[in-house]
Design a protein around this motif. Structure first.
Motif, PDB file in Angstrom:
ATOM      1  N   LYS A 147      27.091 -34.636 -39.112  1.00 49.99           N
ATOM      2  CA  LYS A 147      27.033 -33.844 -40.345  1.00 49.99           C
ATOM      3  C   LYS A 147      28.066 -32.715 -40.298  1.00 49.99           C
ATOM      4  CE  LYS A 147      23.868 -30.637 -42.500  1.00 49.99           C
ATOM      5  NZ  LYS A 147      22.576 -29.984 -42.340  1.00 49.99           N
ATOM      6  N   ARG A 148      28.111 -32.049 -39.153  1.00 46.81           N
ATOM      7  CA  ARG A 148      29.060 -30.939 -38.976  1.00 46.81           C
ATOM      8  C   ARG A 148      30.497 -31.449 -39.059  1.00 46.81           C
ATOM      9  NH1 ARG A 148      31.182 -28.287 -34.244  1.00 46.81           N
ATOM     10  NH2 ARG A 148      31.670 -26.139 -34.768  1.00 46.81           N
ATOM     11  N   PHE A 149      30.755 -32.591 -38.436  1.00 49.03           N
ATOM     12  CA  PHE A 149      32.092 -33.171 -38.447  1.00 49.03           C
ATOM     13  C   PHE A 149      32.519 -33.507 -39.870  1.00 49.03           C
ATOM     14  CE2 PHE A 149      34.755 -37.006 -38.370  1.00 49.03           C
ATOM     15  CZ  PHE A 149      35.859 -36.506 -37.711  1.00 49.03           C
ATOM     16  N   LYS A 150      31.592 -34.073 -40.646  1.00 46.11           N
ATOM     17  CA  LYS A 150      31.921 -34.425 -42.033  1.00 46.11           C
ATOM     18  C   LYS A 150      32.291 -33.188 -42.845  1.00 46.11           C
ATOM     19  CE  LYS A 150      29.402 -38.738 -42.559  1.00 46.11           C
ATOM     20  NZ  LYS A 150      28.273 -39.419 -43.204  1.00 46.11           N
ATOM     21  N   LYS A 151      31.527 -32.107 -42.634  1.00 39.04           N
ATOM     22  CA  LYS A 151      31.826 -30.880 -43.372  1.00 39.04           C
ATOM     23  C   LYS A 151      33.177 -30.301 -42.962  1.00 39.04           C
ATOM     24  CE  LYS A 151      27.236 -29.313 -44.644  1.00 39.04           C
ATOM     25  NZ  LYS A 151      26.262 -28.241 -44.524  1.00 39.04           N
ATOM     26  N   LEU A 152      33.474 -30.316 -41.684  1.00 34.82           N
ATOM     27  CA  LEU A 152      34.724 -29.735 -41.200  1.00 34.82           C
ATOM     28  C   LEU A 152      35.935 -30.615 -41.498  1.00 34.82           C
ATOM     29  CD1 LEU A 152      33.667 -28.324 -37.733  1.00 34.82           C
ATOM     30  CD2 LEU A 152      34.277 -27.014 -39.748  1.00 34.82           C
ATOM     31  N   GLN A 183      44.745 -30.008 -47.558  1.00 35.15           N
ATOM     32  CA  GLN A 183      44.272 -28.733 -47.016  1.00 35.15           C
ATOM     33  C   GLN A 183      42.778 -28.839 -46.708  1.00 35.15           C
ATOM     34  OE1 GLN A 183      46.340 -26.176 -46.348  1.00 35.15           O
ATOM     35  NE2 GLN A 183      47.936 -27.593 -46.973  1.00 35.15           N
ATOM     36  N   PRO A 184      42.277 -28.123 -45.703  1.00 39.43           N
ATOM     37  CA  PRO A 184      40.835 -28.188 -45.400  1.00 39.43           C
ATOM     38  C   PRO A 184      40.003 -27.524 -46.494  1.00 39.43           C
ATOM     39  CG  PRO A 184      41.938 -26.607 -43.976  1.00 39.43           C
ATOM     40  CD  PRO A 184      43.003 -27.296 -44.750  1.00 39.43           C
ATOM     41  N   VAL A 185      38.848 -28.123 -46.811  1.00 39.32           N
ATOM     42  CA  VAL A 185      37.941 -27.563 -47.802  1.00 39.32           C
ATOM     43  C   VAL A 185      37.165 -26.437 -47.127  1.00 39.32           C
ATOM     44  CG1 VAL A 185      35.975 -28.046 -49.304  1.00 39.32           C
ATOM     45  CG2 VAL A 185      37.766 -29.742 -49.044  1.00 39.32           C
ATOM     46  N   MET A 186      37.232 -25.257 -47.698  1.00 42.65           N
ATOM     47  CA  MET A 186      36.618 -24.081 -47.082  1.00 42.65           C
ATOM     48  C   MET A 186      35.103 -24.019 -47.326  1.00 42.65           C
ATOM     49  SD  MET A 186      38.540 -22.154 -45.324  1.00 42.65           S
ATOM     50  CE  MET A 186      39.776 -23.218 -44.670  1.00 42.65           C
ATOM     51  N   ARG A 187      34.640 -24.681 -48.391  1.00 43.80           N
ATOM     52  CA  ARG A 187      33.226 -24.602 -48.733  1.00 43.80           C
ATOM     53  C   ARG A 187      32.340 -25.069 -47.574  1.00 43.80           C
ATOM     54  NH1 ARG A 187      31.571 -28.640 -52.777  1.00 43.80           N
ATOM     55  NH2 ARG A 187      29.934 -29.363 -51.437  1.00 43.80           N
ATOM     56  N   GLY A 188      32.699 -26.211 -46.990  1.00 44.78           N
ATOM     57  CA  GLY A 188      31.921 -26.745 -45.873  1.00 44.78           C
ATOM     58  C   GLY A 188      31.939 -25.819 -44.671  1.00 44.78           C
ATOM     59  N   ARG A 189      33.097 -25.260 -44.383  1.00 43.34           N
ATOM     60  CA  ARG A 189      33.225 -24.346 -43.250  1.00 43.34           C
ATOM     61  C   ARG A 189      32.374 -23.097 -43.453  1.00 43.34           C
ATOM     62  NH1 ARG A 189      38.074 -25.495 -40.110  1.00 43.34           N
ATOM     63  NH2 ARG A 189      38.897 -27.440 -40.905  1.00 43.34           N
ATOM     64  N   ILE A 190      32.406 -22.575 -44.675  1.00 40.09           N
ATOM     65  CA  ILE A 190      31.631 -21.363 -44.977  1.00 40.09           C
ATOM     66  C   ILE A 190      30.133 -21.658 -44.893  1.00 40.09           C
ATOM     67  CG2 ILE A 190      31.070 -19.711 -46.801  1.00 40.09           C
ATOM     68  CD1 ILE A 190      34.083 -19.878 -47.580  1.00 40.09           C
ATOM     69  N   GLU A 191      29.723 -22.845 -45.374  1.00 43.35           N
ATOM     70  CA  GLU A 191      28.307 -23.233 -45.276  1.00 43.35           C
ATOM     71  C   GLU A 191      27.857 -23.291 -43.819  1.00 43.35           C
ATOM     72  OE1 GLU A 191      27.786 -26.925 -47.304  1.00 43.35           O
ATOM     73  OE2 GLU A 191      28.058 -26.036 -49.289  1.00 43.35           O
ATOM     74  N   LEU A 192      28.693 -23.859 -42.972  1.00 42.20           N
ATOM     75  CA  LEU A 192      28.356 -23.933 -41.550  1.00 42.20           C
ATOM     76  C   LEU A 192      28.225 -22.539 -40.940  1.00 42.20           C
ATOM     77  CD1 LEU A 192      30.573 -26.901 -40.300  1.00 42.20           C
ATOM     78  CD2 LEU A 192      28.094 -26.837 -40.400  1.00 42.20           C
TER      79      LEU A 192
END
Length: 176
Positions: A143-148, A156-165
């Motif tokens: 799950k974490r890998f998918k978000k990151l 570009q990396p999606v920041m939403r997933g990183r911020i949620e983590l």
């Protein structure tokens, strides 16, 4: 003065050795056929070792997948002690002084069997818990890998997933 003699470089011998077409006699252990045979044997053992490693990896992976799917089976059901034997053990506990050596041995045997059974059940229970925890950790990691790993159209990396983590991590720390 100098007791050591300086050896001179012999060009003819050097080139003869360097560009030698035959590999020496078989008595010396350097016959061409012998060298080829040794090379072939080395290659065979090398391939055999590689195949064994590959097979070992495959079996280990298969076992891991099988264990995850089955989630570690329940402990095997052993034969239960007969009701008569249970009554006999209860009766024998009351009259230990009058017990024969055979009955005492039976009682000790049944106690050991019961202890072993408890140990096995505890072992399988612990193994099951470990397997479940392992599966849970694997799911969390995925799950974490998918978000990151999410990317925008431009790469570009999606920041939403990183911020949620980060938020989840902070909430966990605050609750502890």
């Amino acid at each position: 003065m100098d007791s050591r003699r300086k050896t001179t470089f012999n060009k003819r011998e050097y080139f003869k050795q360097k560009y030698k077409k035959n590999y020496g006699s078989q008595q010396e252990g350097h016959g061409r056929a012998l060298l080829q045979k040794k090379a072939f044997v080395r290659q065979y053992y090398k391939e055999k070792k590689w195949q064994e490693r590959k097979e070992m990896k495959r079996t280990v992976q298969d076992e891991a997948v099988r264990n995850e799917r089955e989630m570690i089976p329940d402990p095997p059901v052993e034969d239960k002690i007969n009701e008569n034997e249970e009554e006999e053990t209860a009766f024998s506990e009351k009259k230990k002084q009058k017990m024969s050596s055979l009955k005492r041995a039976r009682l000790q045997y049944h106690q050991k069997v019961a202890e072993r059974k408890e140990k096995k059940e505890a072992f399988f229970q612990k193994k099951k818990e470990i397997a479940l925890a392992k599966i849970r950790r694997k799911e969390e990691r995925l799950k974490r890998f998918k978000k990151l790993n999410q990317k925008t159209k431009k790469g570009q990396p999606v920041m939403r997933g990183r911020i949620e983590l980060m938020l989840e991590k902070l909430e966990k720390e605050m609750s502890l």
